[in-house]
Design an enzyme around this catalytic site. Structure first.
Site, short mmCIF file in Angstrom:
data_model
loop_
_atom_site.label_atom_id
_atom_site.label_comp_id
_atom_site.label_asym_id
_atom_site.label_seq_id
_atom_site.Cartn_x
_atom_site.Cartn_y
_atom_site.Cartn_z
N HIS A 83 -82.49 -61.28 -60.83
CA HIS A 83 -81.67 -62.27 -60.14
C HIS A 83 -80.90 -63.10 -61.16
O HIS A 83 -81.45 -63.51 -62.18
CB HIS A 83 -82.53 -63.22 -59.30
CG HIS A 83 -81.69 -64.18 -58.50
ND1 HIS A 83 -81.18 -63.87 -57.26
CD2 HIS A 83 -81.25 -65.43 -58.78
CE1 HIS A 83 -80.47 -64.89 -56.81
NE2 HIS A 83 -80.49 -65.84 -57.72
N ASP A 164 -84.37 -70.20 -46.13
CA ASP A 164 -83.46 -70.19 -47.27
C ASP A 164 -82.06 -69.76 -46.88
O ASP A 164 -81.08 -70.28 -47.40
CB ASP A 164 -83.99 -69.27 -48.37
CG ASP A 164 -83.04 -69.23 -49.56
OD1 ASP A 164 -82.87 -70.28 -50.20
OD2 ASP A 164 -82.44 -68.18 -49.81
N ARG A 171 -75.95 -75.57 -48.62
CA ARG A 171 -75.77 -76.09 -49.98
C ARG A 171 -74.41 -75.71 -50.55
O ARG A 171 -73.81 -76.45 -51.32
CB ARG A 171 -76.89 -75.58 -50.89
CG ARG A 171 -78.24 -76.24 -50.65
CD ARG A 171 -79.38 -75.47 -51.30
NE ARG A 171 -79.12 -75.25 -52.70
CZ ARG A 171 -79.29 -74.06 -53.30
NH1 ARG A 171 -79.69 -73.01 -52.62
NH2 ARG A 171 -79.04 -73.95 -54.60
N SER A 186 -85.00 -71.65 -53.76
CA SER A 186 -84.14 -70.70 -53.04
C SER A 186 -84.32 -69.30 -53.59
O SER A 186 -84.54 -68.33 -52.85
CB SER A 186 -82.68 -71.13 -53.15
OG SER A 186 -81.82 -70.15 -52.62
N LYS A 190 -87.18 -66.01 -51.79
CA LYS A 190 -86.73 -64.66 -51.41
C LYS A 190 -87.42 -63.61 -52.27
O LYS A 190 -87.83 -62.55 -51.78
CB LYS A 190 -85.22 -64.54 -51.56
CG LYS A 190 -84.41 -65.38 -50.60
CD LYS A 190 -82.96 -64.98 -50.58
CE LYS A 190 -82.22 -65.26 -51.88
NZ LYS A 190 -81.90 -66.68 -52.08
#
Length: 433
Positions: A83, A164, A171, A186, A190
């Protein structure tokens, strides 16, 4: 009794939220009992007053608890995900997922849409004709099990940390992105719910990142590595430079095309270098120490996986990508060595051209974006093209040009810094053994 106003005022006044307050507000927001404007107010209070380590852990757990967890135990290959916290021109996921799959790992890559000035992986991939981001859990597993694919890049399903998904969109349009606890929870809600055995985090730092300082990026990385370790997930973070944008393009179809160049054995040197570095970290985290990702790029295995992955999600990997109807060149007004290329300015310009969103739920233009023709260290002459802007709406050129004013700094010399600044997390078992 817990209510939205008491939770908002507690955090507004700098008090630590209780487990009960956190559990309630996340669940109530997901069910629609807490309105968007109330959660926006709470998010802004968190931006200003933060969350403690305990609050962040509970906030993350509460978001996971709003949905289900994926079960990847049926896979015979080790599972690893990556990520990025978001950067400009950051298309690394596109070549990286099929590359790591070609080296023997299963890559369940749950990705997001554009956030603030940064591009979204799903928005980029949706520029491929027919490609779809929304997959069922059964479809995800089928792609990961397939020995010819082994990688999937898709949206988190409706049942996976649904809190989320709602908060992420909120956001993006309320100026509450740049918060360590909100970013960390966040991402990790996930990733933990996704069920991969290992995770490599690319934490961007610099002008074009949400974390502008090394200290801020280090804090975010450390919190996420700790959250992953708490959940039993092997988690590593690399802090990588984002003062200048990656590659030469920012925009959805533009970045897909550049990613395909990397998979074909070419592409910008910085994109290739970071792709290979992250691939090596992912393969090490998965225990595949003997894999050679550079060879998988050279011999075409990664490209084969890319094409199979795109087809499995309904896309046509050889179809022409969308192109913007209008383009405009921005030329240099002076001469000299490029000493800086402001990633934030480029990201804002791409967003203004239509590559990103200014309002929640707004569609993006597949062909919109920015191509830069120079990088720090290059020598330019007055009148030489610096940027080409792309959009379907020519009225967008003016604001984008204004955003890029001064984005390309000229001077006498340039000293390049490292692309990978720091590593945080456990050392792979094979190192030093």
């Amino acid at each position: 009794m817990t209510d939205a106003i008491s939770v908002i005022t507690a955090k507004r006044d700098g008090r630590e939220l209780t487990d009960r307050q956190i559990d309630w507000v996340i669940d109530a927001f997901t069910r629609g009992e807490v309105a968007d404007e109330q959660m926006s107010a709470l998010a802004m209070a968190i931006v200003f007053n933060g969350l403690t380590r305990a609050e962040t852990a509970r906030w993350t757990a509460a978001m996971i608890a709003t949905g289900q967890r994926m079960d990847l135990s049926a896979l015979r290959r080790p599972t690893v995900d990556k990520h990025s916290t978001g950067g400009v021109g950051d298309k690394i996921t596109l070549p990286l997922a099929p590359l790591v799959a070609a080296c023997g790992a299963a890559v369940p890559q749950l990705s997001g849409r554009g956030l603030g000035h940064t591009g979204g992986t799903l928005d980029k991939l949706e520029s491929i004709p027919g490609w779809r981001a929304e997959l069922t859990g059964e479809e995800i597993l089928a792609i990961l099990v397939d020995p010819e694919i082994g990688a999937v890049v898709c949206a988190a399903g409706a049942g996976l940390a649904p809190a989320d998904k709602k908060l992420y969109a909120l956001r993006d349009v309320t100026g509450t992105v740049e918060s360590v606890p909100l970013l960390a929870s966040s991402i990790m809600s996930k990733k933990i719910a996704e069920g991969a055995g290992a995770l490599v985090l690319d934490v961007k730092v610099g002008a074009g990142a949400f974390m502008k300082t090394l200290a801020g990026a280090r804090e975010l990385a450390t919190v996420m590595v700790e959250l992953g370790a708490d959940a039993g997930m092997h988690t590593v973070a690399l802090l990588t430079a984002m003062d200048s944008p990656l590659g030469y393009t920012a925009g959805n179809a533009l970045e897909v095309a550049e990613s395909v160049e990397v998979l074909a054995g070419g592409g910008p040197a910085d994109v290739v270098a970071l792709t290979l570095t992250l691939a090596e970290e992912m393969l090490g985290a998965a225990g595949l120490y003997d894999a050679d990702p550079a060879a998988a790029l050279r011999d075409g295995r990664a490209m084969d996986r890319w094409r199979a992955m795109v087809r499995a999600q309904g896309g046509d990997p050889v179809a022409p990508l969308p192109r913007a109807r209008e383009s405009e060149v921005v030329a240099a007004t002076g001469s000299g060595v490029v000493t800086g290329l402001d990633a934030m300015a480029v990201g804002i310009a791409a967003r203004l051209l239509g590559a990103g969103r200014l309002r929640q739920g707004e569609p993006v233009q597949a062909g919109a974006g920015v191509r830069w023709h120079v990088r720090p260290g290059d020598t330019v002459r007055a009148g030489q093209p610096l940027f080409t802007l792309y959009t379907d709406d020519p009225d967008r050129f003016g604001p984008a040009r204004a955003a890029l004013a001064g984005a390309c700094a000229l001077g006498g010399t340039h000293r390049a810094g490292p692309l990978v600044i720091e590593r945080i997390g456990p050392v792979p078992a094979s190192v030093g053994s």
